[in-house]
Scaffold this motif. Structure first.
Motif, PDB file in Angstrom:
ATOM      1  N   ARG A   1       0.835  -1.186   0.000  1.00 34.99           N
ATOM      2  CA  ARG A   1       0.000   0.000   0.000  1.00 34.99           C
ATOM      3  C   ARG A   1       0.875   1.243   0.000  1.00 34.99           C
ATOM      4  O   ARG A   1       2.022   1.219   0.449  1.00 34.99           O
ATOM      5  CB  ARG A   1      -0.935   0.019   1.216  1.00 34.99           C
ATOM      6  N   GLN A   2       0.289   2.305  -0.530  1.00 33.13           N
ATOM      7  CA  GLN A   2       0.999   3.572  -0.578  1.00 33.13           C
ATOM      8  C   GLN A   2       0.018   4.699  -0.329  1.00 33.13           C
ATOM      9  O   GLN A   2      -0.957   4.870  -1.070  1.00 33.13           O
ATOM     10  CB  GLN A   2       1.695   3.766  -1.920  1.00 33.13           C
TER      11      GLN A   2
ATOM     12  N   GLU B   1       4.673   0.442   1.138  1.00 35.97           N
ATOM     13  CA  GLU B   1       5.037  -0.487   2.199  1.00 35.97           C
ATOM     14  C   GLU B   1       4.351  -1.829   2.012  1.00 35.97           C
ATOM     15  O   GLU B   1       3.229  -1.908   1.513  1.00 35.97           O
ATOM     16  CB  GLU B   1       4.679   0.081   3.576  1.00 35.97           C
ATOM     17  N   GLY B   2       5.036  -2.881   2.419  1.00 38.34           N
ATOM     18  CA  GLY B   2       4.477  -4.216   2.337  1.00 38.34           C
ATOM     19  C   GLY B   2       3.469  -4.450   3.453  1.00 38.34           C
ATOM     20  O   GLY B   2       3.710  -4.053   4.597  1.00 38.34           O
ATOM     21  N   VAL B   3       2.369  -5.074   3.109  1.00 39.39           N
ATOM     22  CA  VAL B   3       1.300  -5.349   4.068  1.00 39.39           C
ATOM     23  C   VAL B   3       1.258  -6.830   4.423  1.00 39.39           C
ATOM     24  O   VAL B   3       1.249  -7.187   5.592  1.00 39.39           O
ATOM     25  CB  VAL B   3      -0.056  -4.900   3.492  1.00 39.39           C
TER      26      VAL B   3
ATOM     27  N   ASP C   1       3.024  -7.342   7.936  1.00 38.33           N
ATOM     28  CA  ASP C   1       3.640  -6.208   8.599  1.00 38.33           C
ATOM     29  C   ASP C   1       3.029  -6.082   9.992  1.00 38.33           C
ATOM     30  O   ASP C   1       1.847  -6.382  10.183  1.00 38.33           O
ATOM     31  CB  ASP C   1       3.408  -4.944   7.782  1.00 38.33           C
ATOM     32  N   ASP C   2       3.822  -5.622  10.937  1.00 38.28           N
ATOM     33  CA  ASP C   2       3.339  -5.510  12.312  1.00 38.28           C
ATOM     34  C   ASP C   2       2.095  -4.623  12.418  1.00 38.28           C
ATOM     35  O   ASP C   2       1.242  -4.835  13.285  1.00 38.28           O
ATOM     36  CB  ASP C   2       4.442  -4.952  13.213  1.00 38.28           C
ATOM     37  N   SER C   3       1.984  -3.646  11.551  1.00 35.14           N
ATOM     38  CA  SER C   3       0.876  -2.700  11.637  1.00 35.14           C
ATOM     39  C   SER C   3      -0.485  -3.323  11.339  1.00 35.14           C
ATOM     40  O   SER C   3      -1.520  -2.743  11.679  1.00 35.14           O
ATOM     41  CB  SER C   3       1.121  -1.521  10.694  1.00 35.14           C
ATOM     42  N   VAL C   4      -0.491  -4.495  10.698  1.00 34.91           N
ATOM     43  CA  VAL C   4      -1.767  -5.112  10.322  1.00 34.91           C
ATOM     44  C   VAL C   4      -1.971  -6.487  10.942  1.00 34.91           C
ATOM     45  O   VAL C   4      -3.021  -7.115  10.736  1.00 34.91           O
ATOM     46  CB  VAL C   4      -1.903  -5.217   8.787  1.00 34.91           C
ATOM     47  N   LYS C   5      -0.998  -6.976  11.684  1.00 34.21           N
ATOM     48  CA  LYS C   5      -1.119  -8.296  12.298  1.00 34.21           C
ATOM     49  C   LYS C   5      -2.357  -8.365  13.180  1.00 34.21           C
ATOM     50  O   LYS C   5      -2.625  -7.466  13.978  1.00 34.21           O
ATOM     51  CB  LYS C   5       0.127  -8.610  13.118  1.00 34.21           C
ATOM     52  N   GLY C   6      -3.096  -9.463  13.019  1.00 35.34           N
ATOM     53  CA  GLY C   6      -4.303  -9.647  13.810  1.00 35.34           C
ATOM     54  C   GLY C   6      -5.532  -8.983  13.227  1.00 35.34           C
ATOM     55  O   GLY C   6      -6.651  -9.229  13.677  1.00 35.34           O
ATOM     56  N   ARG C   7      -5.328  -8.123  12.207  1.00 34.88           N
ATOM     57  CA  ARG C   7      -6.462  -7.442  11.577  1.00 34.88           C
ATOM     58  C   ARG C   7      -6.635  -7.848  10.115  1.00 34.88           C
ATOM     59  O   ARG C   7      -7.766  -7.933   9.632  1.00 34.88           O
ATOM     60  CB  ARG C   7      -6.268  -5.925  11.653  1.00 34.88           C
ATOM     61  N   PHE C   8      -5.548  -8.066   9.415  1.00 36.72           N
ATOM     62  CA  PHE C   8      -5.584  -8.429   8.003  1.00 36.72           C
ATOM     63  C   PHE C   8      -5.221  -9.889   7.832  1.00 36.72           C
ATOM     64  O   PHE C   8      -4.440 -10.454   8.617  1.00 36.72           O
ATOM     65  CB  PHE C   8      -4.586  -7.593   7.207  1.00 36.72           C
ATOM     66  N   SER C   9      -5.764 -10.484   6.773  1.00 31.42           N
ATOM     67  CA  SER C   9      -5.471 -11.880   6.472  1.00 31.42           C
ATOM     68  C   SER C   9      -5.350 -12.057   4.963  1.00 31.42           C
ATOM     69  O   SER C   9      -6.264 -11.689   4.219  1.00 31.42           O
ATOM     70  CB  SER C   9      -6.572 -12.784   7.019  1.00 31.42           C
ATOM     71  N   ILE C  10      -4.243 -12.640   4.528  1.00 33.97           N
ATOM     72  CA  ILE C  10      -4.031 -12.916   3.116  1.00 33.97           C
ATOM     73  C   ILE C  10      -4.330 -14.392   2.863  1.00 33.97           C
ATOM     74  O   ILE C  10      -3.980 -15.260   3.674  1.00 33.97           O
ATOM     75  CB  ILE C  10      -2.591 -12.557   2.670  1.00 33.97           C
TER      76      ILE C  10
ATOM     77  N   TYR D   1      -3.945   0.369  -2.568  1.00 33.58           N
ATOM     78  CA  TYR D   1      -3.454  -0.986  -2.317  1.00 33.58           C
ATOM     79  C   TYR D   1      -3.127  -1.662  -3.640  1.00 33.58           C
ATOM     80  O   TYR D   1      -3.923  -1.631  -4.584  1.00 33.58           O
ATOM     81  CB  TYR D   1      -4.496  -1.789  -1.547  1.00 33.58           C
ATOM     82  N   TYR D   2      -1.951  -2.298  -3.665  1.00 34.94           N
ATOM     83  CA  TYR D   2      -1.470  -2.947  -4.867  1.00 34.94           C
ATOM     84  C   TYR D   2      -1.216  -4.424  -4.619  1.00 34.94           C
ATOM     85  O   TYR D   2      -0.653  -4.810  -3.581  1.00 34.94           O
ATOM     86  CB  TYR D   2      -0.161  -2.318  -5.339  1.00 34.94           C
ATOM     87  N   CYS D   3      -1.590  -5.232  -5.575  1.00 29.12           N
ATOM     88  CA  CYS D   3      -1.245  -6.639  -5.599  1.00 29.12           C
ATOM     89  C   CYS D   3       0.037  -6.782  -6.410  1.00 29.12           C
ATOM     90  O   CYS D   3       0.217  -6.073  -7.412  1.00 29.12           O
ATOM     91  CB  CYS D   3      -2.389  -7.414  -6.253  1.00 29.12           C
ATOM     92  N   ALA D   4       0.927  -7.680  -5.979  1.00 23.83           N
ATOM     93  CA  ALA D   4       2.190  -7.852  -6.684  1.00 23.83           C
ATOM     94  C   ALA D   4       2.579  -9.324  -6.719  1.00 23.83           C
ATOM     95  O   ALA D   4       2.215 -10.094  -5.826  1.00 23.83           O
ATOM     96  CB  ALA D   4       3.289  -7.044  -6.002  1.00 23.83           C
ATOM     97  N   ALA D   5       3.328  -9.680  -7.738  1.00 22.81           N
ATOM     98  CA  ALA D   5       3.793 -11.057  -7.919  1.00 22.81           C
ATOM     99  C   ALA D   5       5.304 -11.062  -8.081  1.00 22.81           C
ATOM    100  O   ALA D   5       5.872 -10.192  -8.744  1.00 22.81           O
ATOM    101  CB  ALA D   5       3.135 -11.691  -9.139  1.00 22.81           C
ATOM    102  N   GLY D   6       5.929 -12.064  -7.471  1.00 22.57           N
ATOM    103  CA  GLY D   6       7.375 -12.171  -7.575  1.00 22.57           C
ATOM    104  C   GLY D   6       7.845 -13.599  -7.400  1.00 22.57           C
ATOM    105  O   GLY D   6       7.068 -14.485  -7.039  1.00 22.57           O
TER     106      GLY D   6
END
Length: 126
Positions: free
Chosen positions: A38-39, A46-48, A61-70, A94-99
């Protein structure tokens, strides 16, 4: 070549939920790692969250732990980001990315992702 198309963004009040989707296609090796980034305006990207598509292992990322789920639906080649307990600070594109794998694992660094979607806006109001 990999194609990514995000959907599911929108506006929500603080405490609400949204689910983002990322439809993927193309070379499987290049999609070994799928990430959400997200930016916000004036801030760095930053990676989410990320997922290793073969093992299903995830990291946040620590900022979303416990709230977001991939998560992923392999049959539909789709990656999801479930976002709960949203805060105004979550407002961003929010961006989706592949690597590919790097040293055998996936990372939350944008430099390790070669393919990006067009982005979907998430706005959280207080």
């Amino acid at each position: 070549q990999v194609q990514l198309v995000e959907s599911g963004g929108g506006s929500v009040q603080a405490g609400g939920s949204l689910r983002l989707s990322c439809a993927t296609s193309g070379d499987t090796y290049s999609r070994a790692c799928m990430g959400w980034f997200r930016q916000a305006p004036g801030k760095e990207r930053e990676g989410v969250a990320r997922i290793h598509t073969s093992s299903g292992s995830t990291a946040y990322d620590d900022s979303v732990k416990g709230r977001f789920s991939i998560s992923q639906d392999n049959a539909k080649n789709t990656v999801f980001l479930q976002m709960n307990s949203l805060k105004p600070d979550d407002t961003a594109m929010y961006y989706c990315a592949a690597g590919s794998l790097w040293f055998g694992t996936c990372w939350l660094y944008s430099s390790k992702y070669n393919y990006w979607g067009q982005g979907t806006q998430v706005t959280v109001s207080s």
